[in-house]
Write a protein that holds these residues in place. Sequence first.
Motif, PDB file in Angstrom:
ATOM      1  N   LEU A 122      -7.624   2.491  25.826  1.00 47.95           N
ATOM      2  CA  LEU A 122      -7.689   3.451  26.917  1.00 47.95           C
ATOM      3  C   LEU A 122      -8.869   4.418  26.807  1.00 47.95           C
ATOM      4  O   LEU A 122      -9.442   4.820  27.824  1.00 47.95           O
ATOM      5  CB  LEU A 122      -6.373   4.229  26.993  1.00 47.95           C
ATOM      6  CG  LEU A 122      -5.105   3.381  27.190  1.00 47.95           C
ATOM      7  CD1 LEU A 122      -3.885   4.268  27.378  1.00 47.95           C
ATOM      8  CD2 LEU A 122      -5.258   2.443  28.378  1.00 47.95           C
ATOM      9  N   GLY A 168      -5.121  -2.126  26.127  1.00 47.86           N
ATOM     10  CA  GLY A 168      -4.646  -0.899  25.490  1.00 47.86           C
ATOM     11  C   GLY A 168      -5.757  -0.049  24.904  1.00 47.86           C
ATOM     12  O   GLY A 168      -5.492   0.911  24.179  1.00 47.86           O
ATOM     13  N   THR A 178      -3.870   7.581  35.883  1.00 45.63           N
ATOM     14  CA  THR A 178      -2.786   6.882  35.179  1.00 45.63           C
ATOM     15  C   THR A 178      -2.967   6.980  33.666  1.00 45.63           C
ATOM     16  O   THR A 178      -2.011   7.258  32.927  1.00 45.63           O
ATOM     17  CB  THR A 178      -2.757   5.392  35.607  1.00 45.63           C
ATOM     18  OG1 THR A 178      -2.526   5.315  37.010  1.00 45.63           O
ATOM     19  CG2 THR A 178      -1.663   4.632  34.867  1.00 45.63           C
ATOM     20  N   ILE A 179      -4.193   6.775  33.212  1.00 46.46           N
ATOM     21  CA  ILE A 179      -4.470   6.859  31.771  1.00 46.46           C
ATOM     22  C   ILE A 179      -4.225   8.281  31.263  1.00 46.46           C
ATOM     23  O   ILE A 179      -3.609   8.479  30.200  1.00 46.46           O
ATOM     24  CB  ILE A 179      -5.924   6.427  31.480  1.00 46.46           C
ATOM     25  CG1 ILE A 179      -6.108   4.927  31.767  1.00 46.46           C
ATOM     26  CG2 ILE A 179      -6.304   6.739  30.028  1.00 46.46           C
ATOM     27  CD1 ILE A 179      -7.550   4.460  31.717  1.00 46.46           C
ATOM     28  N   SER A 180      -4.674   9.279  32.015  1.00 44.59           N
ATOM     29  CA  SER A 180      -4.494  10.679  31.601  1.00 44.59           C
ATOM     30  C   SER A 180      -3.022  11.043  31.512  1.00 44.59           C
ATOM     31  O   SER A 180      -2.604  11.766  30.593  1.00 44.59           O
ATOM     32  CB  SER A 180      -5.196  11.613  32.591  1.00 44.59           C
ATOM     33  OG  SER A 180      -6.562  11.315  32.683  1.00 44.59           O
ATOM     34  N   GLU A 181      -2.236  10.548  32.450  1.00 48.46           N
ATOM     35  CA  GLU A 181      -0.793  10.824  32.420  1.00 48.46           C
ATOM     36  C   GLU A 181      -0.136  10.126  31.227  1.00 48.46           C
ATOM     37  O   GLU A 181       0.723  10.705  30.553  1.00 48.46           O
ATOM     38  CB  GLU A 181      -0.153  10.384  33.739  1.00 48.46           C
ATOM     39  CG  GLU A 181      -0.525  11.281  34.909  1.00 48.46           C
ATOM     40  CD  GLU A 181       0.107  10.857  36.215  1.00 48.46           C
ATOM     41  OE1 GLU A 181       0.548  11.733  36.981  1.00 48.46           O
ATOM     42  OE2 GLU A 181       0.151   9.637  36.490  1.00 48.46           O
ATOM     43  N   ASN A 182      -0.549   8.894  30.974  1.00 47.56           N
ATOM     44  CA  ASN A 182       0.007   8.167  29.821  1.00 47.56           C
ATOM     45  C   ASN A 182      -0.327   8.867  28.510  1.00 47.56           C
ATOM     46  O   ASN A 182       0.479   8.891  27.571  1.00 47.56           O
ATOM     47  CB  ASN A 182      -0.534   6.730  29.790  1.00 47.56           C
ATOM     48  CG  ASN A 182       0.047   5.864  30.885  1.00 47.56           C
ATOM     49  OD1 ASN A 182       1.051   6.231  31.502  1.00 47.56           O
ATOM     50  ND2 ASN A 182      -0.586   4.738  31.167  1.00 47.56           N
ATOM     51  N   ASN A 183      -1.527   9.437  28.443  1.00 45.24           N
ATOM     52  CA  ASN A 183      -1.964  10.140  27.222  1.00 45.24           C
ATOM     53  C   ASN A 183      -1.517  11.593  27.180  1.00 45.24           C
ATOM     54  O   ASN A 183      -1.811  12.300  26.208  1.00 45.24           O
ATOM     55  CB  ASN A 183      -3.493  10.089  27.115  1.00 45.24           C
ATOM     56  CG  ASN A 183      -4.018   8.706  26.806  1.00 45.24           C
ATOM     57  OD1 ASN A 183      -3.273   7.851  26.325  1.00 45.24           O
ATOM     58  ND2 ASN A 183      -5.293   8.471  27.074  1.00 45.24           N
ATOM     59  N   LYS A 184      -0.857  12.047  28.262  1.00 46.61           N
ATOM     60  CA  LYS A 184      -0.421  13.445  28.390  1.00 46.61           C
ATOM     61  C   LYS A 184      -1.588  14.411  28.180  1.00 46.61           C
ATOM     62  O   LYS A 184      -1.482  15.428  27.490  1.00 46.61           O
ATOM     63  CB  LYS A 184       0.724  13.752  27.416  1.00 46.61           C
ATOM     64  CG  LYS A 184       1.950  12.883  27.617  1.00 46.61           C
ATOM     65  CD  LYS A 184       3.115  13.331  26.780  1.00 46.61           C
ATOM     66  CE  LYS A 184       4.299  12.380  26.878  1.00 46.61           C
ATOM     67  NZ  LYS A 184       4.708  12.091  28.254  1.00 46.61           N
TER      68      LYS A 184
END
Length: 615
Positions: free
Chosen positions: A193, A191, A225-231
């Motif tokens: 990120l 986690g 994926t990380i960028s999408e999760n972090n918006k």
Amino acid sequence: MAYNKIINKYAIIDIATLTEEQAKTWFIQELNITEKTANQIVKRVGTRFYNIKFISQNLKRRMHTPNFEKAMELLDMLTPNDLSDITSQIINSCKKKDKKLFYLLKMLNCRIPIDLCSYLNLSYSSLLKEGIIVREDRYIFVSNEFVKQAVMKETSDLVNEQNISELILDFCTHNPGKYKDVIIYGLFYAGKLEEATKEIDLLIKELGQKRNFTLMLEFIELAITISENNKNAHALSNYLIKKLEVYAIIKSLMLDKARLTLDHLQTLVNSGQLDLLDESYSELAICYFKGTIALKDYAFSDDLLNEHYKYFKNCIDGLMKDNPDDYLGKVCSNYAIYIKETKGNSAALEVFGAALKALPNSQTLYIEHLSHLACISLSYEPQKSYEYYSKIIEKVNNSQTFYCFPFHEYGDKAMCKVLLKEVNKAVSHSDLGIKYAESHGVFDEVGRILNIKGCAFLLADKVSEAVKCFKEATEIMEYSGYKHYSWRSKLNYVNYFITSGNKEELIKMLYDAYSIFKSGLITKVQNLIESCDDFISSREYLVLLVVGKCSQLLFDTKASQRADYISAEKIADEFRFPDKIKKHYLKTINQLINHHEQLELKSIYIYNGDIFIIG
């Protein structure tokens, strides 16, 4: 004990594993396919004998004559579930015995350092025996794509992931700087990120300089994926562009996964989430990627052309001076290539000159301009072209920031050797180019260079070897969607197999090649005719001579009602040949067909009284 046989209700089934060479030999002999096709099948399905027999039977049942394109299409559709219960039994049995190792494979994208297995006291010997994994250098890997699909289907367990990620990070602490890919996954599953993203950025840069494009795509995808999760829209747009950059480098923008990425970026731009600077940068990049696809697909729409011209005009007028990541140079280069394909070399040279004056530091414009100069010299001074292409390769290989790979130019050097009639060097250069392109999965260039190699064999009077190259080149470029070059190998195959091949197959191939050529180059041909350029000495004229000759040999007088009917007269009319050129065209076709007549046309692309298509 390793699985070698399974006894079912009816028979004992041999499922032992073969070596890679044994597996490839099986496919080549059983299916009468090329070594390159067999290579790709083995990469997908592995070396277990039962799987090999299953795939062979499927290919035989679904297609009369298996080839590269058909085999790849079938394999793209198959999943582990299609490989029967026997294969599933083996994988499931191994999962039960080595559950932690399988879960670690999932977390690390099917690639585990051997040192990590030792650190965690995980044994992998049974998986090696069963052919589930292979050992190479410092890592163990899954043995094929079907095993990878089965591993990645493992259900996620957040508690398990957290515990294993701590062990991974502890391992990396004891091995500082040694396993950069592993620490990224450890941070991701822990986690952490932000730390993972920093490590990804460093690794992407390093992999770019090493031209390890496969791993680049893997970690760019993780960053997305990380960028999408972090918006984080800013980061997301940058990583989507980086992903498309890699697809452009490995000539894969035509593939569905690349087009989906481009759609994703366009949707993000349209969403209003980006600031003005990011939006402008993304729109410029999108223009370049769309233009690159359009050039390969012979489908440059008016809207896309206008957009390219707008950027080019703003550039040369001094209204746009910033060239972020050379995208303005790339768009101007695309525009110049489009002009070349529609108006000819001289017009394109003017565009390159104006763009380079406005953007003197653009590496893309510099390289594409050199390539264009080489193209102009090709028919008259192939040695000079060879020197231009060598200069491009040297420039790219010595660059610290430009991590493209000159796949195309290695083929260009082989082409120059063909035109210099240095056959052995042409074959060697071709093999080198094919090796580099194939090792990176750049099928476009593998197909293109195979056609060049076939032309070298023609000059060595090895026509049967040449025809094999033309056929394989066509199959590979049909799969990769490389219309821009596939018509060349198709015409060569028809022209040099015309007395031995299946007539209907040859007619279809001739019609396909002519249709692609006409849709993409009719405007250029008409512009060349209307200008003062010597059209009769152009490569485009030679192509139409081959089409006219083959059509006269394949179609009889009763065939004019066929939808795929082609004739020399029809070609001359469709391309609006003036009377003088039409007369020369029809006369030359007769000379090509009737070998007792002297061929008056002289060209570097003619050997033994016939034309070969190279490019």
